[in-house]
Design a protein around this motif. Sequence first.
Motif, PDB file in Angstrom:
ATOM      1  N   ARG A 288       1.602  -0.898   0.279  1.00 50.11           N
ATOM      2  CA  ARG A 288       0.451   0.282  -0.179  1.00 50.11           C
ATOM      3  C   ARG A 288       1.079   1.512   0.128  1.00 50.11           C
ATOM      4  NH1 ARG A 288      -2.514  -4.202  -1.258  1.00 50.11           N
ATOM      5  NH2 ARG A 288      -5.281  -4.414   0.302  1.00 50.11           N
ATOM      6  N   GLY A 289       0.637   2.482  -1.211  1.00 48.64           N
ATOM      7  CA  GLY A 289       2.013   2.602  -1.300  1.00 48.64           C
ATOM      8  C   GLY A 289       3.243   2.599  -0.711  1.00 48.64           C
ATOM      9  N   ASN A 290       4.092   3.158  -0.301  1.00 44.42           N
ATOM     10  CA  ASN A 290       5.075   2.692  -0.034  1.00 44.42           C
ATOM     11  C   ASN A 290       5.735   1.612   1.231  1.00 44.42           C
ATOM     12  OD1 ASN A 290       8.201   2.557  -0.744  1.00 44.42           O
ATOM     13  ND2 ASN A 290       8.981   3.906   0.771  1.00 44.42           N
ATOM     14  N   ARG A 291       4.101   1.133   1.850  1.00 39.19           N
ATOM     15  CA  ARG A 291       4.596   0.293   2.930  1.00 39.19           C
ATOM     16  C   ARG A 291       4.331  -1.078   2.362  1.00 39.19           C
ATOM     17  NH1 ARG A 291       1.545   4.142   7.497  1.00 39.19           N
ATOM     18  NH2 ARG A 291       2.762   4.657   8.248  1.00 39.19           N
ATOM     19  N   TYR A 292       4.928  -2.249   3.220  1.00 34.75           N
ATOM     20  CA  TYR A 292       5.178  -3.759   2.238  1.00 34.75           C
ATOM     21  C   TYR A 292       4.506  -4.534   4.263  1.00 34.75           C
ATOM     22  CZ  TYR A 292       7.390  -2.670  -1.772  1.00 34.75           C
ATOM     23  OH  TYR A 292       7.963  -2.354  -2.974  1.00 34.75           O
ATOM     24  N   PHE A 293       3.227  -5.111   4.194  1.00 34.59           N
ATOM     25  CA  PHE A 293       2.511  -5.597   4.876  1.00 34.59           C
ATOM     26  C   PHE A 293       2.841  -6.932   4.738  1.00 34.59           C
ATOM     27  CE2 PHE A 293       0.861  -1.573   5.110  1.00 34.59           C
ATOM     28  CZ  PHE A 293       0.257  -0.644   6.183  1.00 34.59           C
ATOM     29  N   TYR A 294       3.323  -7.610   6.225  1.00 33.00           N
ATOM     30  CA  TYR A 294       2.991  -9.265   5.785  1.00 33.00           C
ATOM     31  C   TYR A 294       3.255  -9.755   7.035  1.00 33.00           C
ATOM     32  CZ  TYR A 294       7.585  -8.263   6.674  1.00 33.00           C
ATOM     33  OH  TYR A 294       9.286  -7.920   7.794  1.00 33.00           O
ATOM     34  N   THR A 295       2.849 -11.318   7.140  1.00 42.11           N
ATOM     35  CA  THR A 295       2.994 -11.917   8.036  1.00 42.11           C
ATOM     36  C   THR A 295       4.251 -12.832   8.864  1.00 42.11           C
ATOM     37  OG1 THR A 295       1.164 -14.247   7.660  1.00 42.11           O
ATOM     38  CG2 THR A 295       0.509 -12.141   9.241  1.00 42.11           C
ATOM     39  N   ARG A 296       4.742 -13.179   9.681  1.00 42.87           N
ATOM     40  CA  ARG A 296       5.848 -13.682  10.033  1.00 42.87           C
ATOM     41  C   ARG A 296       5.769 -14.750  10.900  1.00 42.87           C
ATOM     42  NH1 ARG A 296      10.098 -13.391  12.962  1.00 42.87           N
ATOM     43  NH2 ARG A 296      12.233 -14.493  12.261  1.00 42.87           N
ATOM     44  N   ASN A 297       6.081 -15.631  11.203  1.00 41.47           N
ATOM     45  CA  ASN A 297       5.734 -16.921  12.218  1.00 41.47           C
ATOM     46  C   ASN A 297       7.612 -17.116  12.566  1.00 41.47           C
ATOM     47  OD1 ASN A 297       5.853 -18.909  14.182  1.00 41.47           O
ATOM     48  ND2 ASN A 297       3.624 -18.685  14.429  1.00 41.47           N
ATOM     49  N   ASP A 298       8.313 -17.014  13.495  1.00 37.32           N
ATOM     50  CA  ASP A 298       9.660 -16.754  14.070  1.00 37.32           C
ATOM     51  C   ASP A 298       9.836 -18.197  13.769  1.00 37.32           C
ATOM     52  OD1 ASP A 298       8.963 -17.817  16.223  1.00 37.32           O
ATOM     53  OD2 ASP A 298       9.910 -16.107  17.281  1.00 37.32           O
ATOM     54  N   GLY A 299       9.022 -19.505  13.862  1.00 34.97           N
ATOM     55  CA  GLY A 299       8.894 -20.823  14.082  1.00 34.97           C
ATOM     56  C   GLY A 299       8.094 -22.003  14.708  1.00 34.97           C
ATOM     57  N   LEU A 300       7.897 -21.187  16.266  1.00 36.20           N
ATOM     58  CA  LEU A 300       6.485 -22.063  17.074  1.00 36.20           C
ATOM     59  C   LEU A 300       6.276 -21.706  17.513  1.00 36.20           C
ATOM     60  CD1 LEU A 300       9.855 -24.861  18.840  1.00 36.20           C
ATOM     61  CD2 LEU A 300       7.523 -24.988  17.218  1.00 36.20           C
TER      62      LEU A 300
ATOM     63  N   GLN B 280      -7.951 -12.356   9.531  1.00 36.51           N
ATOM     64  CA  GLN B 280      -7.426 -11.713   7.839  1.00 36.51           C
ATOM     65  C   GLN B 280      -7.599 -10.344   8.047  1.00 36.51           C
ATOM     66  OE1 GLN B 280     -12.370 -12.267   7.815  1.00 36.51           O
ATOM     67  NE2 GLN B 280     -11.594 -11.096   5.945  1.00 36.51           N
ATOM     68  N   TRP B 281      -6.714  -9.515   7.353  1.00 34.38           N
ATOM     69  CA  TRP B 281      -6.087  -8.884   7.560  1.00 34.38           C
ATOM     70  C   TRP B 281      -5.678  -8.206   6.348  1.00 34.38           C
ATOM     71  CZ3 TRP B 281      -1.457  -7.048   5.243  1.00 34.38           C
ATOM     72  CH2 TRP B 281      -0.398  -8.607   4.891  1.00 34.38           C
ATOM     73  N   VAL B 282      -6.449  -6.680   6.166  1.00 33.50           N
ATOM     74  CA  VAL B 282      -6.624  -5.812   4.780  1.00 33.50           C
ATOM     75  C   VAL B 282      -6.146  -4.235   5.346  1.00 33.50           C
ATOM     76  CG1 VAL B 282      -8.448  -4.720   2.727  1.00 33.50           C
ATOM     77  CG2 VAL B 282      -8.410  -7.344   4.025  1.00 33.50           C
ATOM     78  N   PRO B 283      -4.580  -3.920   5.087  1.00 34.37           N
ATOM     79  CA  PRO B 283      -4.078  -2.512   5.163  1.00 34.37           C
ATOM     80  C   PRO B 283      -5.439  -1.419   4.085  1.00 34.37           C
ATOM     81  CG  PRO B 283      -3.093  -3.784   4.377  1.00 34.37           C
ATOM     82  CD  PRO B 283      -4.387  -4.654   3.751  1.00 34.37           C
ATOM     83  N   SER B 284      -5.388   0.021   4.541  1.00 29.49           N
ATOM     84  CA  SER B 284      -6.708   0.782   3.785  1.00 29.49           C
ATOM     85  C   SER B 284      -5.539   1.435   2.390  1.00 29.49           C
ATOM     86  CB  SER B 284      -7.030   2.201   4.892  1.00 29.49           C
ATOM     87  OG  SER B 284      -5.855   2.082   5.061  1.00 29.49           O
ATOM     88  N   PRO B 285      -6.456   1.321   1.659  1.00 32.21           N
ATOM     89  CA  PRO B 285      -5.505   2.600   0.423  1.00 32.21           C
ATOM     90  C   PRO B 285      -4.500   3.329   0.583  1.00 32.21           C
ATOM     91  CG  PRO B 285      -7.980   2.473   0.087  1.00 32.21           C
ATOM     92  CD  PRO B 285      -7.352   2.150   1.881  1.00 32.21           C
ATOM     93  N   ASP B 286      -4.696   3.607   1.446  1.00 30.53           N
ATOM     94  CA  ASP B 286      -3.271   4.370   1.864  1.00 30.53           C
ATOM     95  C   ASP B 286      -2.540   3.573   3.116  1.00 30.53           C
ATOM     96  OD1 ASP B 286      -4.334   5.184   4.120  1.00 30.53           O
ATOM     97  OD2 ASP B 286      -4.342   6.823   3.483  1.00 30.53           O
ATOM     98  N   GLY B 287      -2.836   2.845   3.152  1.00 28.68           N
ATOM     99  CA  GLY B 287      -1.645   2.181   4.187  1.00 28.68           C
ATOM    100  C   GLY B 287      -2.207   2.345   5.979  1.00 28.68           C
ATOM    101  N   ARG B 288      -2.557   2.712   6.271  1.00 31.64           N
ATOM    102  CA  ARG B 288      -2.579   3.887   7.023  1.00 31.64           C
ATOM    103  C   ARG B 288      -3.177   3.301   8.084  1.00 31.64           C
ATOM    104  NH1 ARG B 288      -6.259   9.689   9.159  1.00 31.64           N
ATOM    105  NH2 ARG B 288      -5.915   9.162  11.355  1.00 31.64           N
ATOM    106  N   TYR B 289      -4.073   2.320   8.215  1.00 30.26           N
ATOM    107  CA  TYR B 289      -4.884   1.468   8.938  1.00 30.26           C
ATOM    108  C   TYR B 289      -4.911   0.500   8.837  1.00 30.26           C
ATOM    109  CZ  TYR B 289      -7.669   5.512  10.541  1.00 30.26           C
ATOM    110  OH  TYR B 289      -7.826   7.213  10.972  1.00 30.26           O
ATOM    111  N   ILE B 290      -5.339  -0.699   9.991  1.00 31.17           N
ATOM    112  CA  ILE B 290      -5.496  -2.520   8.875  1.00 31.17           C
ATOM    113  C   ILE B 290      -6.511  -2.213   9.906  1.00 31.17           C
ATOM    114  CG2 ILE B 290      -4.755  -4.199  10.083  1.00 31.17           C
ATOM    115  CD1 ILE B 290      -3.101  -3.518   7.446  1.00 31.17           C
ATOM    116  N   ALA B 291      -7.501  -3.307   8.760  1.00 28.21           N
ATOM    117  CA  ALA B 291      -8.805  -3.705   9.546  1.00 28.21           C
ATOM    118  C   ALA B 291      -8.276  -5.290   9.482  1.00 28.21           C
ATOM    119  CB  ALA B 291      -9.838  -4.117   8.534  1.00 28.21           C
ATOM    120  N   TYR B 292      -8.794  -6.052  10.793  1.00 30.16           N
ATOM    121  CA  TYR B 292      -8.747  -7.643  10.931  1.00 30.16           C
ATOM    122  C   TYR B 292      -9.477  -8.037  11.670  1.00 30.16           C
ATOM    123  CZ  TYR B 292      -6.997  -6.041  15.183  1.00 30.16           C
ATOM    124  OH  TYR B 292      -7.010  -5.274  16.508  1.00 30.16           O
ATOM    125  N   GLY B 293      -9.980  -8.964  11.072  1.00 27.96           N
ATOM    126  CA  GLY B 293     -10.365 -10.359  12.054  1.00 27.96           C
ATOM    127  C   GLY B 293     -10.145 -10.487  12.640  1.00 27.96           C
TER     128      GLY B 293
END
Length: 720
Positions: A110-122, A157-170
């Motif tokens: 979103r814009g210049n922001r990259y959102f992603y999930t990560r699990n370090d393992g356990l 679930q998670w969805v960033p707003s168009p400008d990356g300001r907000y995250i709506a998540y379930g």
Amino acid sequence: MTAARLLLPLVCLAAPTLAGAQGSAPMETPLTYPDTERGDVVEEQFGVAVADPYRWLENDVRVDPAVRDWVTEQNAVTDAYLETQPGRDAIAARLAELWNYERVGIPAKRGNRYFYTRNDGLQNQSVLYMREGLDGEPRIVIDPNSWSEDGTTAMAQWVPSPDGRYIAYGVEDGGTDWRTIRILDVESGETLADAVEWAKFTNIAWVEGGAGFVYSRFPAPEAEGEFQSLNMNHAIYYHAIGSDQSEDRLIYATPDRPALNHFAEVTDDKRWLLIYSSEGTDDAYEMTLGDLTQDGVPVRAIITGFENNWDLAGSSGDALYFRTNRNAPRERIVRMDVSGDAPVITELVPEDEATLEGASLVGNRIIATYLVDARNEARVFDLEGNLVSTVDVPGIGSLGGFRGGPEDPETFFAFESFAQPTTIYRYDSATGATDVFAEPEVAFDPADYTVEQRFYASADGTRIPMFIVHRADLDLDESRPTLLYGYGGFNISLTPEFIPARVQWMESGGVFVLANIRGGGEYGAAWHDAGRLQNKQNVFDDFIAAGEFLIAEGITSSDQLAVHGRSNGGLLIGTVVNQRPDLFAAAIPQVGVMDMLRFNRFTAGRYWVDDYGHPDREEDFRTLYGYSPYHNIPESGDYPAIIVPTADTDDRVVPGHSFKYMAALQHAELGNRPRLIRIETRSGHASGGAGRPTRQLISEYADLWAFIGYWTGMEVPDTE
């Protein structure tokens, strides 16, 4: 529950001795099961007296103390038995090592922001991260691991707003399909007061500027029906940031057709609201178009009649791009001009011999993902449908991702295979350049495993593909403990997938087999149609033929063959065990649909009539009654060892299916091999991901693999 039943003695078992070499016969030790009360329910349906002695086990475990006590008694017997299984602790320890690797999700830009999930393992739950710029320093945005002590409250679930300001998540609690949608301010890290309740089977689609989003929800259910009552009157609402849910504006509903489901998307340019309406699980939709540039969002129908699939690939002004099976059973790509009163449809990419599985508009290219004999490849087309290139992938496996929009050629995709964990790639649709974004290190060498695809003939001669996976140094001329997995329904295709537990099974000398039986979508609509409704027996025949093929090829024997399936696949396993109990040594029918005459009475079950049929229609009833696992258990016989995993809070396939099935199995005289049920608490329908904590997955697979390993003669893992 009477005091006498509460005090029923539980069996005390001495640890059985597991054969030290593959192929040796395991010891059969009879078990004493809880004495489950049998009722006298008998209902006549189309001249058939249908007995349902365990109807009471359909009651919600949260509400009915008798069912709750039954669960406690059953788990006590199962736990006592599993504690005797040699190698279980060693399996659990190795599973923890195999699961302990970095897992990164596909980024959303979103814009210049990259959102992603990560699990370090356990970690029980994956964490949402954000980078400012591709090479920016990652920072945590949302960490669900702090939401509950037992790790069962998840970000669904998670969805960033168009400008990356907000995250709506379930937010999902205890595995339920219900969602509470919350909003996070990314800059401040503050969770806003907004709370949207009773969202289910929903997308989150932001409007221009991130002022709010549209979503789907049901009316609030009565308290006692929260997890079992039928889901009716789905509707689309708009929620404005900073407002109370009571102020949400109804966008679209069909009170005259309360059984319809509605799902909303917003086009790339935020101009159009696209609403898909469906009757069941079929990929067959009506479509309604809303104009987001007009006050009140006026809507108009653009596709009527539930006949075809329509999957939005992208948009450019009045041109909407779709993947569809209209006049193309294996799908094609079309452009729809919606500028006039009636849409004008133009074909861009015609139907191919391969099955088109997905399409996305990225930059000025269309990236299409195809299934070629149940494995993925990606092809790149220009906006007129001309083939430009293909995307290089590492081998036989599965692809996901390729999300994007028409203004930016950058996208990301994931690749995985049976022994290759998910790697995330960055792809430039303009140049074709591919770079690794995230590649995990794992506690084994993927090169030590080999994947082979073979084809075999089903009972009617149909050619069925299967994947056979094992250690590369394993000699398949010698019969081996083998785990056969299948699904066969709802147009769902099974493709190569990385699951650490399967690696542990193969690491120990076992063979893993995935059968791409009919009922799925591997070869388009015809493959699906050949395995549903009156054709459902083809699914069971295909799976039985897979077992027979593996035995005939010398890969395994009936004393070494275990079978596993989940959900509709649990139905598959329950049915084939009834039809061919001699073929299998052990079986895992997991969270299965087991009562085919009452499945449509609970939660989402009413949607499944597209695949199963209507129990209240005579032709469908006779087909369903003919294979329903619960109704076709014989009074006596010799059955394989069976363990039935389910969850007390599964509100998709309610656990009453598994409860009734297990009670009937334990009542019958089916030999000395165990027939057990493993009931997880505060867990739902999903098996891997979708909210289940990592600790639950490791514990469950350790139990299941120890169980089937014993009954297939698998060597005991080293305990040192």
